[in-house]
Design an enzyme around this catalytic site. Structure first.
Site, PDB file in Angstrom:
ATOM      1  N   THR A 113       0.781  -1.210  -0.017  1.00  0.00           N
ATOM      2  CA  THR A 113      -0.154  -0.016   0.043  1.00  0.00           C
ATOM      3  C   THR A 113       0.747   1.400  -0.044  1.00  0.00           C
ATOM      4  O   THR A 113       1.968   1.346   0.517  1.00  0.00           O
ATOM      5  CB  THR A 113      -0.937  -0.041   1.247  1.00  0.00           C
ATOM      6  OG1 THR A 113      -1.310   1.392   1.268  1.00  0.00           O
ATOM      7  CG2 THR A 113      -0.090  -0.362   2.513  1.00  0.00           C
TER       8      THR A 113
ATOM      9  N   GLU B 111       0.201   3.560   1.825  1.00  0.00           N
ATOM     10  CA  GLU B 111       0.284   4.136   3.109  1.00  0.00           C
ATOM     11  C   GLU B 111       1.611   3.631   3.851  1.00  0.00           C
ATOM     12  O   GLU B 111       2.194   4.336   4.821  1.00  0.00           O
ATOM     13  CB  GLU B 111      -0.551   3.214   4.067  1.00  0.00           C
ATOM     14  CG  GLU B 111      -2.133   3.757   3.936  1.00  0.00           C
ATOM     15  CD  GLU B 111      -2.345   5.115   4.547  1.00  0.00           C
ATOM     16  OE1 GLU B 111      -1.956   5.384   5.597  1.00  0.00           O
ATOM     17  OE2 GLU B 111      -2.643   6.052   3.852  1.00  0.00           O
TER      18      GLU B 111
ATOM     19  N   TYR C 157      -1.627   0.231  11.072  1.00  0.00           N
ATOM     20  CA  TYR C 157      -1.904  -0.607   9.811  1.00  0.00           C
ATOM     21  C   TYR C 157      -0.809  -0.371   8.737  1.00  0.00           C
ATOM     22  O   TYR C 157      -0.203  -1.465   8.237  1.00  0.00           O
ATOM     23  CB  TYR C 157      -3.019   0.166   9.017  1.00  0.00           C
ATOM     24  CG  TYR C 157      -3.363  -0.153   7.396  1.00  0.00           C
ATOM     25  CD1 TYR C 157      -3.956  -1.488   7.447  1.00  0.00           C
ATOM     26  CD2 TYR C 157      -2.781   0.485   6.568  1.00  0.00           C
ATOM     27  CE1 TYR C 157      -3.871  -1.788   5.964  1.00  0.00           C
ATOM     28  CE2 TYR C 157      -3.086   0.386   5.258  1.00  0.00           C
ATOM     29  CZ  TYR C 157      -3.573  -0.978   4.901  1.00  0.00           C
ATOM     30  OH  TYR C 157      -3.656  -1.460   3.670  1.00  0.00           O
TER      31      TYR C 157
ATOM     32  N   LYS D 204       1.790  -3.303   7.468  1.00  0.00           N
ATOM     33  CA  LYS D 204       2.044  -3.779   6.062  1.00  0.00           C
ATOM     34  C   LYS D 204       3.508  -3.535   5.488  1.00  0.00           C
ATOM     35  O   LYS D 204       3.770  -4.109   4.683  1.00  0.00           O
ATOM     36  CB  LYS D 204       1.212  -2.577   5.130  1.00  0.00           C
ATOM     37  CG  LYS D 204      -0.386  -3.024   5.161  1.00  0.00           C
ATOM     38  CD  LYS D 204      -0.804  -4.122   4.260  1.00  0.00           C
ATOM     39  CE  LYS D 204      -2.228  -4.369   4.091  1.00  0.00           C
ATOM     40  NZ  LYS D 204      -2.520  -5.248   3.102  1.00  0.00           N
TER      41      LYS D 204
HETATM   42  P1  NAP Z   1     -11.601  -4.627   2.284  1.00  0.00           P
HETATM   43  O1  NAP Z   1     -12.618  -4.027   1.193  1.00  0.00           O
HETATM   44  O2  NAP Z   1     -11.532  -3.920   3.717  1.00  0.00           O
HETATM   45  O3  NAP Z   1     -11.532  -6.017   2.171  1.00  0.00           O
HETATM   46  C1  NAP Z   1     -10.557  -6.795   3.138  1.00  0.00           C
HETATM   47  C2  NAP Z   1     -10.955  -8.127   2.970  1.00  0.00           C
HETATM   48  O4  NAP Z   1     -10.130  -8.921   3.880  1.00  0.00           O
HETATM   49  C3  NAP Z   1     -12.315  -8.687   3.360  1.00  0.00           C
HETATM   50  O5  NAP Z   1     -12.661  -9.882   2.549  1.00  0.00           O
HETATM   51  C4  NAP Z   1     -12.164  -9.145   4.761  1.00  0.00           C
HETATM   52  O6  NAP Z   1     -13.371 -10.014   5.095  1.00  0.00           O
HETATM   53  C5  NAP Z   1     -10.961  -9.764   4.775  1.00  0.00           C
HETATM   54  N1  NAP Z   1     -10.381 -10.145   6.016  1.00  0.00           N
HETATM   55  C6  NAP Z   1     -10.446  -9.205   7.180  1.00  0.00           C
HETATM   56  N2  NAP Z   1      -9.726  -9.637   8.095  1.00  0.00           N
HETATM   57  C7  NAP Z   1      -9.276 -11.113   7.829  1.00  0.00           C
HETATM   58  C8  NAP Z   1      -8.670 -12.160   8.120  1.00  0.00           C
HETATM   59  N3  NAP Z   1      -8.565 -12.077   9.645  1.00  0.00           N
HETATM   60  N4  NAP Z   1      -8.421 -13.324   7.688  1.00  0.00           N
HETATM   61  C9  NAP Z   1      -9.084 -13.393   6.304  1.00  0.00           C
HETATM   62  N5  NAP Z   1      -9.621 -12.333   5.599  1.00  0.00           N
HETATM   63  C10 NAP Z   1      -9.828 -11.167   6.319  1.00  0.00           C
HETATM   64  O7  NAP Z   1     -10.212  -4.076   1.602  1.00  0.00           O
HETATM   65  P2  NAP Z   1     -10.117  -3.939   0.010  1.00  0.00           P
HETATM   66  O8  NAP Z   1     -10.016  -2.418  -0.138  1.00  0.00           O
HETATM   67  O9  NAP Z   1     -10.648  -4.685  -0.850  1.00  0.00           O
HETATM   68  O10 NAP Z   1      -8.273  -4.114  -0.144  1.00  0.00           O
HETATM   69  C11 NAP Z   1      -7.784  -5.221  -0.212  1.00  0.00           C
HETATM   70  C12 NAP Z   1      -6.346  -5.384   0.122  1.00  0.00           C
HETATM   71  O11 NAP Z   1      -5.380  -4.263  -0.449  1.00  0.00           O
HETATM   72  C13 NAP Z   1      -6.137  -5.133   1.678  1.00  0.00           C
HETATM   73  O12 NAP Z   1      -5.076  -5.860   2.066  1.00  0.00           O
HETATM   74  C14 NAP Z   1      -5.892  -3.663   1.746  1.00  0.00           C
HETATM   75  O13 NAP Z   1      -5.069  -3.510   2.882  1.00  0.00           O
HETATM   76  C15 NAP Z   1      -5.007  -3.443   0.331  1.00  0.00           C
HETATM   77  N6  NAP Z   1      -5.168  -2.087  -0.123  1.00  0.00           N
HETATM   78  C16 NAP Z   1      -6.153  -1.453  -0.397  1.00  0.00           C
HETATM   79  C17 NAP Z   1      -6.018  -0.132  -1.227  1.00  0.00           C
HETATM   80  C18 NAP Z   1      -7.364   0.538  -1.286  1.00  0.00           C
HETATM   81  O14 NAP Z   1      -7.391   1.550  -1.806  1.00  0.00           O
HETATM   82  N7  NAP Z   1      -8.514  -0.258  -1.525  1.00  0.00           N
HETATM   83  C19 NAP Z   1      -4.992   0.193  -1.448  1.00  0.00           C
HETATM   84  C20 NAP Z   1      -3.659  -0.496  -1.094  1.00  0.00           C
HETATM   85  C21 NAP Z   1      -3.819  -1.624  -0.368  1.00  0.00           C
HETATM   86  P3  NAP Z   1     -14.688  -9.567   5.540  1.00  0.00           P
HETATM   87  O15 NAP Z   1     -15.719  -9.146   4.271  1.00  0.00           O
HETATM   88  O16 NAP Z   1     -15.345 -10.860   6.487  1.00  0.00           O
HETATM   89  O17 NAP Z   1     -14.637  -8.383   6.336  1.00  0.00           O
HETATM   90  O1  F7E Z   2      -8.983   8.061   4.300  1.00  0.00           O
HETATM   91  C1  F7E Z   2      -9.472  11.482   5.523  1.00  0.00           C
HETATM   92  C2  F7E Z   2      -8.503  10.519   6.263  1.00  0.00           C
HETATM   93  O2  F7E Z   2     -10.012   6.167   5.156  1.00  0.00           O
HETATM   94  C3  F7E Z   2      -8.636   8.862   3.278  1.00  0.00           C
HETATM   95  C4  F7E Z   2      -7.312   2.033   2.814  1.00  0.00           C
HETATM   96  O3  F7E Z   2      -7.752   1.291   1.596  1.00  0.00           O
HETATM   97  O4  F7E Z   2      -6.135   3.572   1.063  1.00  0.00           O
HETATM   98  C5  F7E Z   2      -6.963   3.461   2.257  1.00  0.00           C
HETATM   99  O5  F7E Z   2      -6.492   4.084   3.550  1.00  0.00           O
HETATM  100  C6  F7E Z   2      -8.211  10.242   4.019  1.00  0.00           C
HETATM  101  C7  F7E Z   2      -7.635  10.023   5.355  1.00  0.00           C
HETATM  102  O6  F7E Z   2      -8.366   5.854   3.347  1.00  0.00           O
HETATM  103  C8  F7E Z   2     -12.722  11.034   6.912  1.00  0.00           C
HETATM  104  O7  F7E Z   2      -7.995  11.130   7.511  1.00  0.00           O
HETATM  105  C9  F7E Z   2     -11.314  12.847   6.532  1.00  0.00           C
HETATM  106  O8  F7E Z   2      -6.486  11.102   5.259  1.00  0.00           O
HETATM  107  O9  F7E Z   2     -10.770   6.685   2.830  1.00  0.00           O
HETATM  108  P1  F7E Z   2      -9.533   6.724   3.854  1.00  0.00           P
HETATM  109  P2  F7E Z   2      -7.029   5.735   3.519  1.00  0.00           P
HETATM  110  O10 F7E Z   2      -6.578   5.964   5.163  1.00  0.00           O
HETATM  111  O11 F7E Z   2      -6.084   6.729   2.812  1.00  0.00           O
HETATM  112  C10 F7E Z   2      -4.862   2.983   1.575  1.00  0.00           C
HETATM  113  C11 F7E Z   2      -4.144   2.985   0.307  1.00  0.00           C
HETATM  114  C12 F7E Z   2      -5.013   1.737   2.213  1.00  0.00           C
HETATM  115  O12 F7E Z   2      -3.865   0.850   1.902  1.00  0.00           O
HETATM  116  C13 F7E Z   2      -6.082   1.400   3.064  1.00  0.00           C
HETATM  117  O13 F7E Z   2      -6.104  -0.186   3.276  1.00  0.00           O
HETATM  118  O14 F7E Z   2      -9.531  10.828   4.100  1.00  0.00           O
HETATM  119  N1  F7E Z   2     -10.700  11.637   6.044  1.00  0.00           N
HETATM  120  N2  F7E Z   2     -12.629  12.510   7.195  1.00  0.00           N
HETATM  121  C14 F7E Z   2     -11.518  10.462   6.497  1.00  0.00           C
HETATM  122  N3  F7E Z   2     -11.445   9.158   6.363  1.00  0.00           N
HETATM  123  C15 F7E Z   2     -12.387   8.519   6.696  1.00  0.00           C
HETATM  124  N4  F7E Z   2     -12.546   7.203   6.621  1.00  0.00           N
HETATM  125  N5  F7E Z   2     -13.628   8.901   7.257  1.00  0.00           N
HETATM  126  C16 F7E Z   2     -13.548  10.392   7.403  1.00  0.00           C
HETATM  127  O15 F7E Z   2     -14.821  10.767   7.909  1.00  0.00           O
END
Ligand code: NAP
Ligand code: F7E
Length: 355
Positions: free
Chosen positions: A132, A134, A169, A173
């Site tokens: 990520t 992050e 987090y 990671k």
């Molecule tokens: P998400 O919608 O939160 O999906 C996470 C998945 O992981 C869900 O299927 C969840 O199951 C499962 N999970 C959670 N805890 C688990 C455990 N203990 N054992 C097995 N499975 C578990 O996240 P996403 O947005 O699809 O992201 C997918 C991956 O990419 C994650 O690793 C995230 O950290 C990473 N990532 C995401 C982004 C982004 O912008 N979306 C960017 C960079 C990296 P449930 O459905 O039961 O909750």
């Molecule tokens: O926040 C700000 C918050 O929770 C984005 C995950 O998929 O992407 C995701 O992480 C920004 C942050 O995503 C609210 O403080 C303001 O600065 O949508 P987010 P994230 O933290 O960037 C990365 C790449 C991952 O890997 C992660 O798994 O928005 N923000 N107000 C807020 N965020 C949330 N959630 N809620 C608010 O009310």
């Protein structure tokens, strides 16, 4: 013979699009899902249960958990996948401050468990780790607490940029990233990191900021909600469209050699800009007043406050700015995202307006 893929996190946003893509490519797809007291397969029901096209037994779900090594070992041994996509994670950054130990257990040690299952069983497979943006955190000597109204910097992050994670987090990671690199070097596994910048879609979880905004704005405009409460609206993120990133994940594992890749659009916007663009879909503009926690957004020409701040949505430390450079993925994987910021907001708003 069709290729076999094993996906952890198949019920999540990314897992659902990846499963769809791999089925279209002719793969047999096995997904790991957690036991839950309520249904948690809403994102994949259309490909698993309800679509007759997929009743040809090419998709299977298995109960499992990244905290259970014996379960992962058994699944890897039984399924013998050609490709493993480790997408399962406690993926919410703010929640990781509340459950740091569990986040490390799943996101860091869970990755090690998977890699070790491959090593122990000796199965020849490729491994994708969901790394990520992050990981980059904030550059050294910048204030990691949320700030408002600062000028947006102008640089892009690559595979060579330093990591300086700023949440439990991201720290978890970081371990997962390096253990993937280590198992590649030590045991010659085909193990890769996709360093993905934020990617969004109508299937994005409802507590992530983009989806919270598209649902909130739709409800406000439908008269079902008065206002939307948010945290740091000055964070800048590089937001792409998830189906294109699922394609990128697949491409990472099709490369000639295992390596790590950034996937990003190269364009960054603040949360505040996302809010403005969401209201613009209804032809509305906002007037902003006040500063910091007192800042509010009113619909122009009206006294109605529709956006306000709530301290509970601010994080102890937050990543201020992310913008990625995916040149390596373009050159080596021929991957280039096409959906830009305005189109992404439009896609999500159209979906949530209908909802
Ligand atoms: P998400 O919608 O939160 O999906 C996470 C998945 O992981 C869900 O299927 C969840 O199951 C499962 N999970 C959670 N805890 C688990 C455990 N203990 N054992 C097995 N499975 C578990 O996240 P996403 O947005 O699809 O992201 C997918 C991956 O990419 C994650 O690793 C995230 O950290 C990473 N990532 C995401 C982004 C982004 O912008 N979306 C960017 C960079 C990296 P449930 O459905 O039961 O909750
Ligand atoms: O926040 C700000 C918050 O929770 C984005 C995950 O998929 O992407 C995701 O992480 C920004 C942050 O995503 C609210 O403080 C303001 O600065 O949508 P987010 P994230 O933290 O960037 C990365 C790449 C991952 O890997 C992660 O798994 O928005 N923000 N107000 C807020 N965020 C949330 N959630 N809620 C608010 O009310």
């Amino acid at each position: 013979m069709s290729k076999i893929a094993l996906i952890s996190g198949v019920t999540g946003q990314d897992g659902s699009y990846l499963a769809e893509l791999l089925l279209e490519k002719g793969y047999t797809v096995h997904g790991i899902m957690r036991r839950s007291s309520s249904f948690n397969t809403g994102r994949i029901d259309h490909i698993y249960l309800n679509n007759p096209g997929f009743r040809d037994k090419r998709m299977f779900l298995h109960y499992g958990d990244l905290t259970d090594s014996s379960n992962l070992n058994r699944l890897v041994e039984k399924i013998e996948p050609d490709e493993i996509y480790n997408l399962g994670a406690q993926s919410h950054v703010q929640v990781s401050f509340e459950v740091p130990e569990y986040t490390a257990e799943v996101d860091a040690i869970g990755t090690l468990r998977f890699l070790d299952a491959i090593r122990e069983t000796g199965i020849k497979t490729k491994f994708y780790q969901a790394s990520t943006s992050e990981l980059y955190g904030n550059p050294l000597n910048t204030d990691p607490t949320p700030a408002s109204g600062l000028p947006i910097p102008d640089y892009r992050l690559t595979e060579l940029s330093p990591f300086r994670p700023t949440s439990p987090y991201a720290v978890a990671k970081l371990y997962a990233y390096w253990i993937t690199v280590n198992y590649r070097e030590a045991y010659k596994l085909f193990a890769c990191n996709g360093i993905l910048f934020n990617h969004e879609s109508p299937r994005r979880g409802e507590t992530f900021v983009t989806r919270k905004i598209t649902i909130g704005v739709s409800r406000i405009m439908a008269g079902k909600q008065d206002r939307l409460l948010l945290g740091n609206i000055y964070s800048a993120r590089d937001w792409g469209f998830t189906p294109e990133y699922a394609d990128g994940m697949w491409r990472v594992l099709q490369a000639g050699k295992p390596d790590d890749y950034v996937l990003a659009t190269g364009e960054t916007h603040t949360v505040r800009e996302f809010i403005e663009e969401a209201f613009a879909q209804y032809g509305e503009t906002l007037t902003w007043e006040g500063k910091g926690i007192k800042e509010t957004g009113k619909l122009s020409g009206s006294k109605k406050t529709v956006i306000a701040m709530d301290p509970k949505y601010y994080r102890p430390t937050d990543v201020k700015y992310l913008c990625g450079d995916a040149t390596k993925a373009l050159k080596e994987l021929n991957w280039a995202p096409t959906v830009r910021f305005k189109e992404l907001v439009k896609i999500m708003m159209e979906h949530d307006r209908d909802l």
